[in-house]
Write a protein that holds these residues in place. Structure first.
Motif, PDB file in Angstrom:
ATOM      1  N   TYR A  48       0.824  -1.209   0.000  1.00 42.07           N
ATOM      2  CA  TYR A  48       0.000   0.000   0.000  1.00 42.07           C
ATOM      3  C   TYR A  48       0.858   1.259   0.000  1.00 42.07           C
ATOM      4  CZ  TYR A  48      -3.640  -3.263   1.621  1.00 42.07           C
ATOM      5  OH  TYR A  48      -4.505  -4.314   1.764  1.00 42.07           O
ATOM      6  N   LEU A  86      -5.359  -7.877  -0.827  1.00 44.81           N
ATOM      7  CA  LEU A  86      -5.081  -6.790  -1.780  1.00 44.81           C
ATOM      8  C   LEU A  86      -6.320  -6.475  -2.623  1.00 44.81           C
ATOM      9  CD1 LEU A  86      -1.506  -7.597  -3.110  1.00 44.81           C
ATOM     10  CD2 LEU A  86      -2.215  -5.496  -1.995  1.00 44.81           C
ATOM     11  N   PHE A  87      -6.959  -7.519  -3.138  1.00 47.32           N
ATOM     12  CA  PHE A  87      -8.142  -7.299  -3.972  1.00 47.32           C
ATOM     13  C   PHE A  87      -9.324  -6.807  -3.153  1.00 47.32           C
ATOM     14  CE2 PHE A  87      -5.778 -10.076  -6.906  1.00 47.32           C
ATOM     15  CZ  PHE A  87      -5.812  -9.267  -8.031  1.00 47.32           C
ATOM     16  N   LYS A  89      -9.137  -4.858  -0.537  1.00 49.64           N
ATOM     17  CA  LYS A  89      -8.879  -3.430  -0.291  1.00 49.64           C
ATOM     18  C   LYS A  89      -9.220  -2.618  -1.536  1.00 49.64           C
ATOM     19  CE  LYS A  89      -5.922  -0.003   1.505  1.00 49.64           C
ATOM     20  NZ  LYS A  89      -6.353   0.657   2.700  1.00 49.64           N
ATOM     21  N   LYS A  90      -8.886  -3.168  -2.706  1.00 50.65           N
ATOM     22  CA  LYS A  90      -9.174  -2.471  -3.952  1.00 50.65           C
ATOM     23  C   LYS A  90     -10.674  -2.273  -4.123  1.00 50.65           C
ATOM     24  CE  LYS A  90      -8.373  -0.928  -8.115  1.00 50.65           C
ATOM     25  NZ  LYS A  90      -8.019   0.440  -8.300  1.00 50.65           N
TER      26      LYS A  90
END
Length: 92
Positions: A48, A86-87, A89-90
């Motif tokens: 991030y 990660l995905f 959060k996206k």
């Protein structure tokens, strides 16, 4: 470590060492979820913040390195957990 050819010294360190084999001598067993909480969160934060991260798994053959990174059908490893986070959060 000392290089025998010229006696130069090199010092190495590591951030973490986890036990995952058995409960020998009262040692805490670390699950893939534990690894994610301890290492994965740091890897995510570095991502991030725009930095690269590396996880180096070292140990004897059969000690669980691949399982810790890749996991299994029923227990995701560190890589899968980091990618999912990660995905997520996206999307959030």
């Amino acid at each position: 470590l000392t290089d025998p050819s010229d006696s130069s010294e090199q010092t190495y360190s590591y951030d973490y060492c986890f036990w995952s084999h058995d409960k020998e001598k009262g040692r805490k067993l670390f699950s893939n979820e534990d690894l994610f909480k301890i290492i994965g969160q740091e890897v995510l934060q570095n991502s991030y913040d725009g930095y690269n991260s590396t996880v180096f798994a070292y140990g004897q053959t059969g000690s669980g390195k691949s399982y810790s990174i890749e996991g299994s059908k029923d227990d995701n490893g560190l890589l899968q957990r980091v990618c999912e986070a990660l995905f997520k959060k996206k999307v959030d």
